[in-house]
Design a protein around this motif. Sequence first.
Motif, PDB file in Angstrom:
ATOM      1  N   ASP A   1    -103.635 -64.229  43.507  1.00  0.00           N
ATOM      2  CA  ASP A   1    -103.807 -63.830  41.848  1.00  0.00           C
ATOM      3  C   ASP A   1    -103.405 -65.163  41.176  1.00  0.00           C
ATOM      4  OD1 ASP A   1    -101.117 -64.091  42.340  1.00  0.00           O
ATOM      5  OD2 ASP A   1    -100.330 -62.412  42.021  1.00  0.00           O
ATOM      6  N   GLY A   2    -103.411 -66.090  41.451  1.00  0.00           N
ATOM      7  CA  GLY A   2    -103.288 -67.169  40.650  1.00  0.00           C
ATOM      8  C   GLY A   2    -101.685 -67.727  40.400  1.00  0.00           C
ATOM      9  N   THR A   3    -100.936 -66.896  40.976  1.00  0.00           N
ATOM     10  CA  THR A   3     -99.317 -67.313  40.938  1.00  0.00           C
ATOM     11  C   THR A   3     -99.139 -68.539  41.615  1.00  0.00           C
ATOM     12  OG1 THR A   3     -99.039 -64.813  40.934  1.00  0.00           O
ATOM     13  CG2 THR A   3     -96.851 -66.323  41.240  1.00  0.00           C
ATOM     14  N   GLU A   4     -98.670 -69.508  40.892  1.00  0.00           N
ATOM     15  CA  GLU A   4     -98.262 -70.907  41.726  1.00  0.00           C
ATOM     16  C   GLU A   4     -96.973 -70.538  42.263  1.00  0.00           C
ATOM     17  OE1 GLU A   4     -98.833 -73.726  38.416  1.00  0.00           O
ATOM     18  OE2 GLU A   4     -99.681 -74.931  40.156  1.00  0.00           O
ATOM     19  N   ALA A   5     -96.701 -70.368  43.538  1.00  0.00           N
ATOM     20  CA  ALA A   5     -95.244 -70.176  43.907  1.00  0.00           C
ATOM     21  C   ALA A   5     -94.668 -71.502  44.398  1.00  0.00           C
ATOM     22  CB  ALA A   5     -95.531 -69.499  45.545  1.00  0.00           C
TER      23      ALA A   5
ATOM     24  N   ARG B   1     -87.761 -65.423  43.424  1.00  0.00           N
ATOM     25  CA  ARG B   1     -89.008 -66.085  42.873  1.00  0.00           C
ATOM     26  C   ARG B   1     -88.930 -67.616  42.658  1.00  0.00           C
ATOM     27  NH1 ARG B   1     -92.101 -61.924  42.339  1.00  0.00           N
ATOM     28  NH2 ARG B   1     -93.810 -63.346  41.214  1.00  0.00           N
TER      29      ARG B   1
ATOM     30  N   THR C   1     -91.647 -67.866  50.290  1.00  0.00           N
ATOM     31  CA  THR C   1     -92.996 -68.468  50.332  1.00  0.00           C
ATOM     32  C   THR C   1     -92.898 -69.619  51.263  1.00  0.00           C
ATOM     33  OG1 THR C   1     -93.474 -67.691  48.223  1.00  0.00           O
ATOM     34  CG2 THR C   1     -95.013 -69.089  49.282  1.00  0.00           C
TER      35      THR C   1
ATOM     36  N   ASP D   1     -88.557 -71.890  40.132  1.00  0.00           N
ATOM     37  CA  ASP D   1     -89.721 -71.885  39.773  1.00  0.00           C
ATOM     38  C   ASP D   1     -91.149 -72.580  40.500  1.00  0.00           C
ATOM     39  OD1 ASP D   1     -89.112 -69.931  37.959  1.00  0.00           O
ATOM     40  OD2 ASP D   1     -88.912 -71.331  36.258  1.00  0.00           O
TER      41      ASP D   1
ATOM     42  N   THR E   1    -100.401 -71.541  46.247  1.00  0.00           N
ATOM     43  CA  THR E   1    -101.025 -70.485  44.869  1.00  0.00           C
ATOM     44  C   THR E   1    -101.525 -69.352  45.727  1.00  0.00           C
ATOM     45  OG1 THR E   1    -101.719 -72.460  43.763  1.00  0.00           O
ATOM     46  CG2 THR E   1    -102.344 -70.393  43.023  1.00  0.00           C
ATOM     47  N   TYR E   2    -100.907 -68.094  45.197  1.00  0.00           N
ATOM     48  CA  TYR E   2    -101.372 -67.009  45.594  1.00  0.00           C
ATOM     49  C   TYR E   2    -102.885 -66.528  44.921  1.00  0.00           C
ATOM     50  CZ  TYR E   2     -96.716 -65.840  47.940  1.00  0.00           C
ATOM     51  OH  TYR E   2     -95.908 -65.886  48.749  1.00  0.00           O
TER      52      TYR E   2
ATOM     53  N   ARG F   1     -94.983 -75.969  44.103  1.00  0.00           N
ATOM     54  CA  ARG F   1     -95.645 -77.186  43.395  1.00  0.00           C
ATOM     55  C   ARG F   1     -95.106 -78.344  43.992  1.00  0.00           C
ATOM     56  NH1 ARG F   1     -95.979 -73.987  38.856  1.00  0.00           N
ATOM     57  NH2 ARG F   1     -93.509 -74.578  38.542  1.00  0.00           N
TER      58      ARG F   1
END
Lengths: 256, 281
Positions: free
Chosen positions: A20-24, A45, A50, A226, A17-18, A26
């Motif tokens: 800024d909260g972006t879950e790259a 994306r 990542t 995603d 998770t970056y 899971r």
Amino acid sequence: MPNSHQVKIAIQDVSFTYSDGTEALRNISFDVYTNEIFVLFGPSRSGKSTLLKLLNRLSDLSEGATIRGGILFNGQDVFDHRVNVATLRRQISMVFAIPTPLPGSIRDNLTYGLRMGGIRSIDVLNERIERSLKQAALWDEVKDRLDKSAFALSGGQQQRLCLARSLAMEPDVIVLDNPTSGLDPLSTETVEESLQELKQRYTIIIVPHSVQQATRIADRAAFLLDGDLIEIGQATDIFVAPQDKRTEDYITGRFG
Amino acid sequence: MTRQQAHQLAVGLISAVAALVVIPIVLVILFIIVRGIGTLDWEFITTVPRSGMKEGGIMPAILGTVILTFGTAIACIPLAIGAAIYLAEYARDTRLTRWVRLAIVNLAGIPSIVYGLFGLGAFVLFLNLGTSIIAGSLTLGIMTLPVVISTAEEAILAVPQRFRMVSLSLGATRWQTIRSQVLPQAMPGIITGVILGLSRAAGETAPILFTVSAFYLPRLPHSIFDQTMALPYHLYVISTQVPDMPLSIQYGTALVLMLIVLSLTLIASIVRTKMRRRREW
């Protein structure tokens, strides 16, 4: 398949998770085997880049990110605090999407990683230069101008130089993030042919330029969407008869 | 008014404003050259002042300024570049680094006479360095810090991130990356900042007023703990403190000071253009 199913890299329940909260990513888990070309594909994306950056811990540059899970490289967790990051990056070497020569000559570029690692012997450096350029199919084009600027090369040559630069360090694993994105079809073919040669000696993990490229080069492939791992399998299976509807839609060009 | 006319009017106004900026600079420079050029000869720049400074040359003041400029460079450059590297490459956004940045901004806004008084208190008196080249160099060095830190930090940040990524991915450590990729590429910008900072220091009077300057010292300094004459202060002295001072010597001195400062600025822009042209990306 050579060395059947000898695990080179084991990705175990990795989430990223970056700041800024972006879950790259899971809960990603899969193994990469020795001497295979492993393809990570999916729309932009989806978390491919990542994931690649986690392997050699370039992800350290993303300040404030949270990483869960583990990545074993030859059985050793890369996030262990005892791991020497510089050594790890010499063993898991990366080639980026945009050809990025460093300022300086072709020779300077090829020997950079070795010199930073403390190798000074001219004989060793020259031997590595020649071998890596031959492996990247660039030797004949540049052997007479090794001391010319790396920026004088064409885009395709620059990218093969970057590949050679990684190979010069005699890594264990080569990680390529869309290495043919800016290349013409001929240069792309040269790079793809080089990869088939290189997998005899190295383990290769690659994010391809397109699904077509993935089908041409992959031994095994994983489809990311995603930040989730949707499907993984032999290239002969996943591209021909995907199990998941989303994989099929992506491969057949219904989205992406 | 048609669009074409509006366009012409705007271009006209903007050109006029631009010209207004240039005119005073050109006038000042021309004025000093015209009034001072007659005094400028070999004797003027190579001999010591005589007859209560009303005759002779200004060699000790010229050399004093050159020495002080070098001293400022030595005091300022390592600290400024170190701080710039820290701020650009290592510092996270913490309360401490915010304070550091605030301090730099504020240092840049402090009037130069305050630096002079600080130098007097801290270096001349407290550290007991006396009125000396070392005290003056330290004072000028601190005054020069903010501009050099800011320009150096900007130059370092302007180096594209991809070169850092590539260097790190080839197994270079963070410091190796900074030393062999970031700093060489940032060097034109850093050098420009250093020279501009030094050219400002070379022309300042207030910081050296109490820390280094000799009113009249018709010889060269013996050591860094000695006083020296310096051009800006000398110009102040002969313009305000000495009655019946020949105008020709005043303008000659001003011309020499101006030439030194302008040539430093010129060198800065030449260095920048040359090194930019050599850059390949």
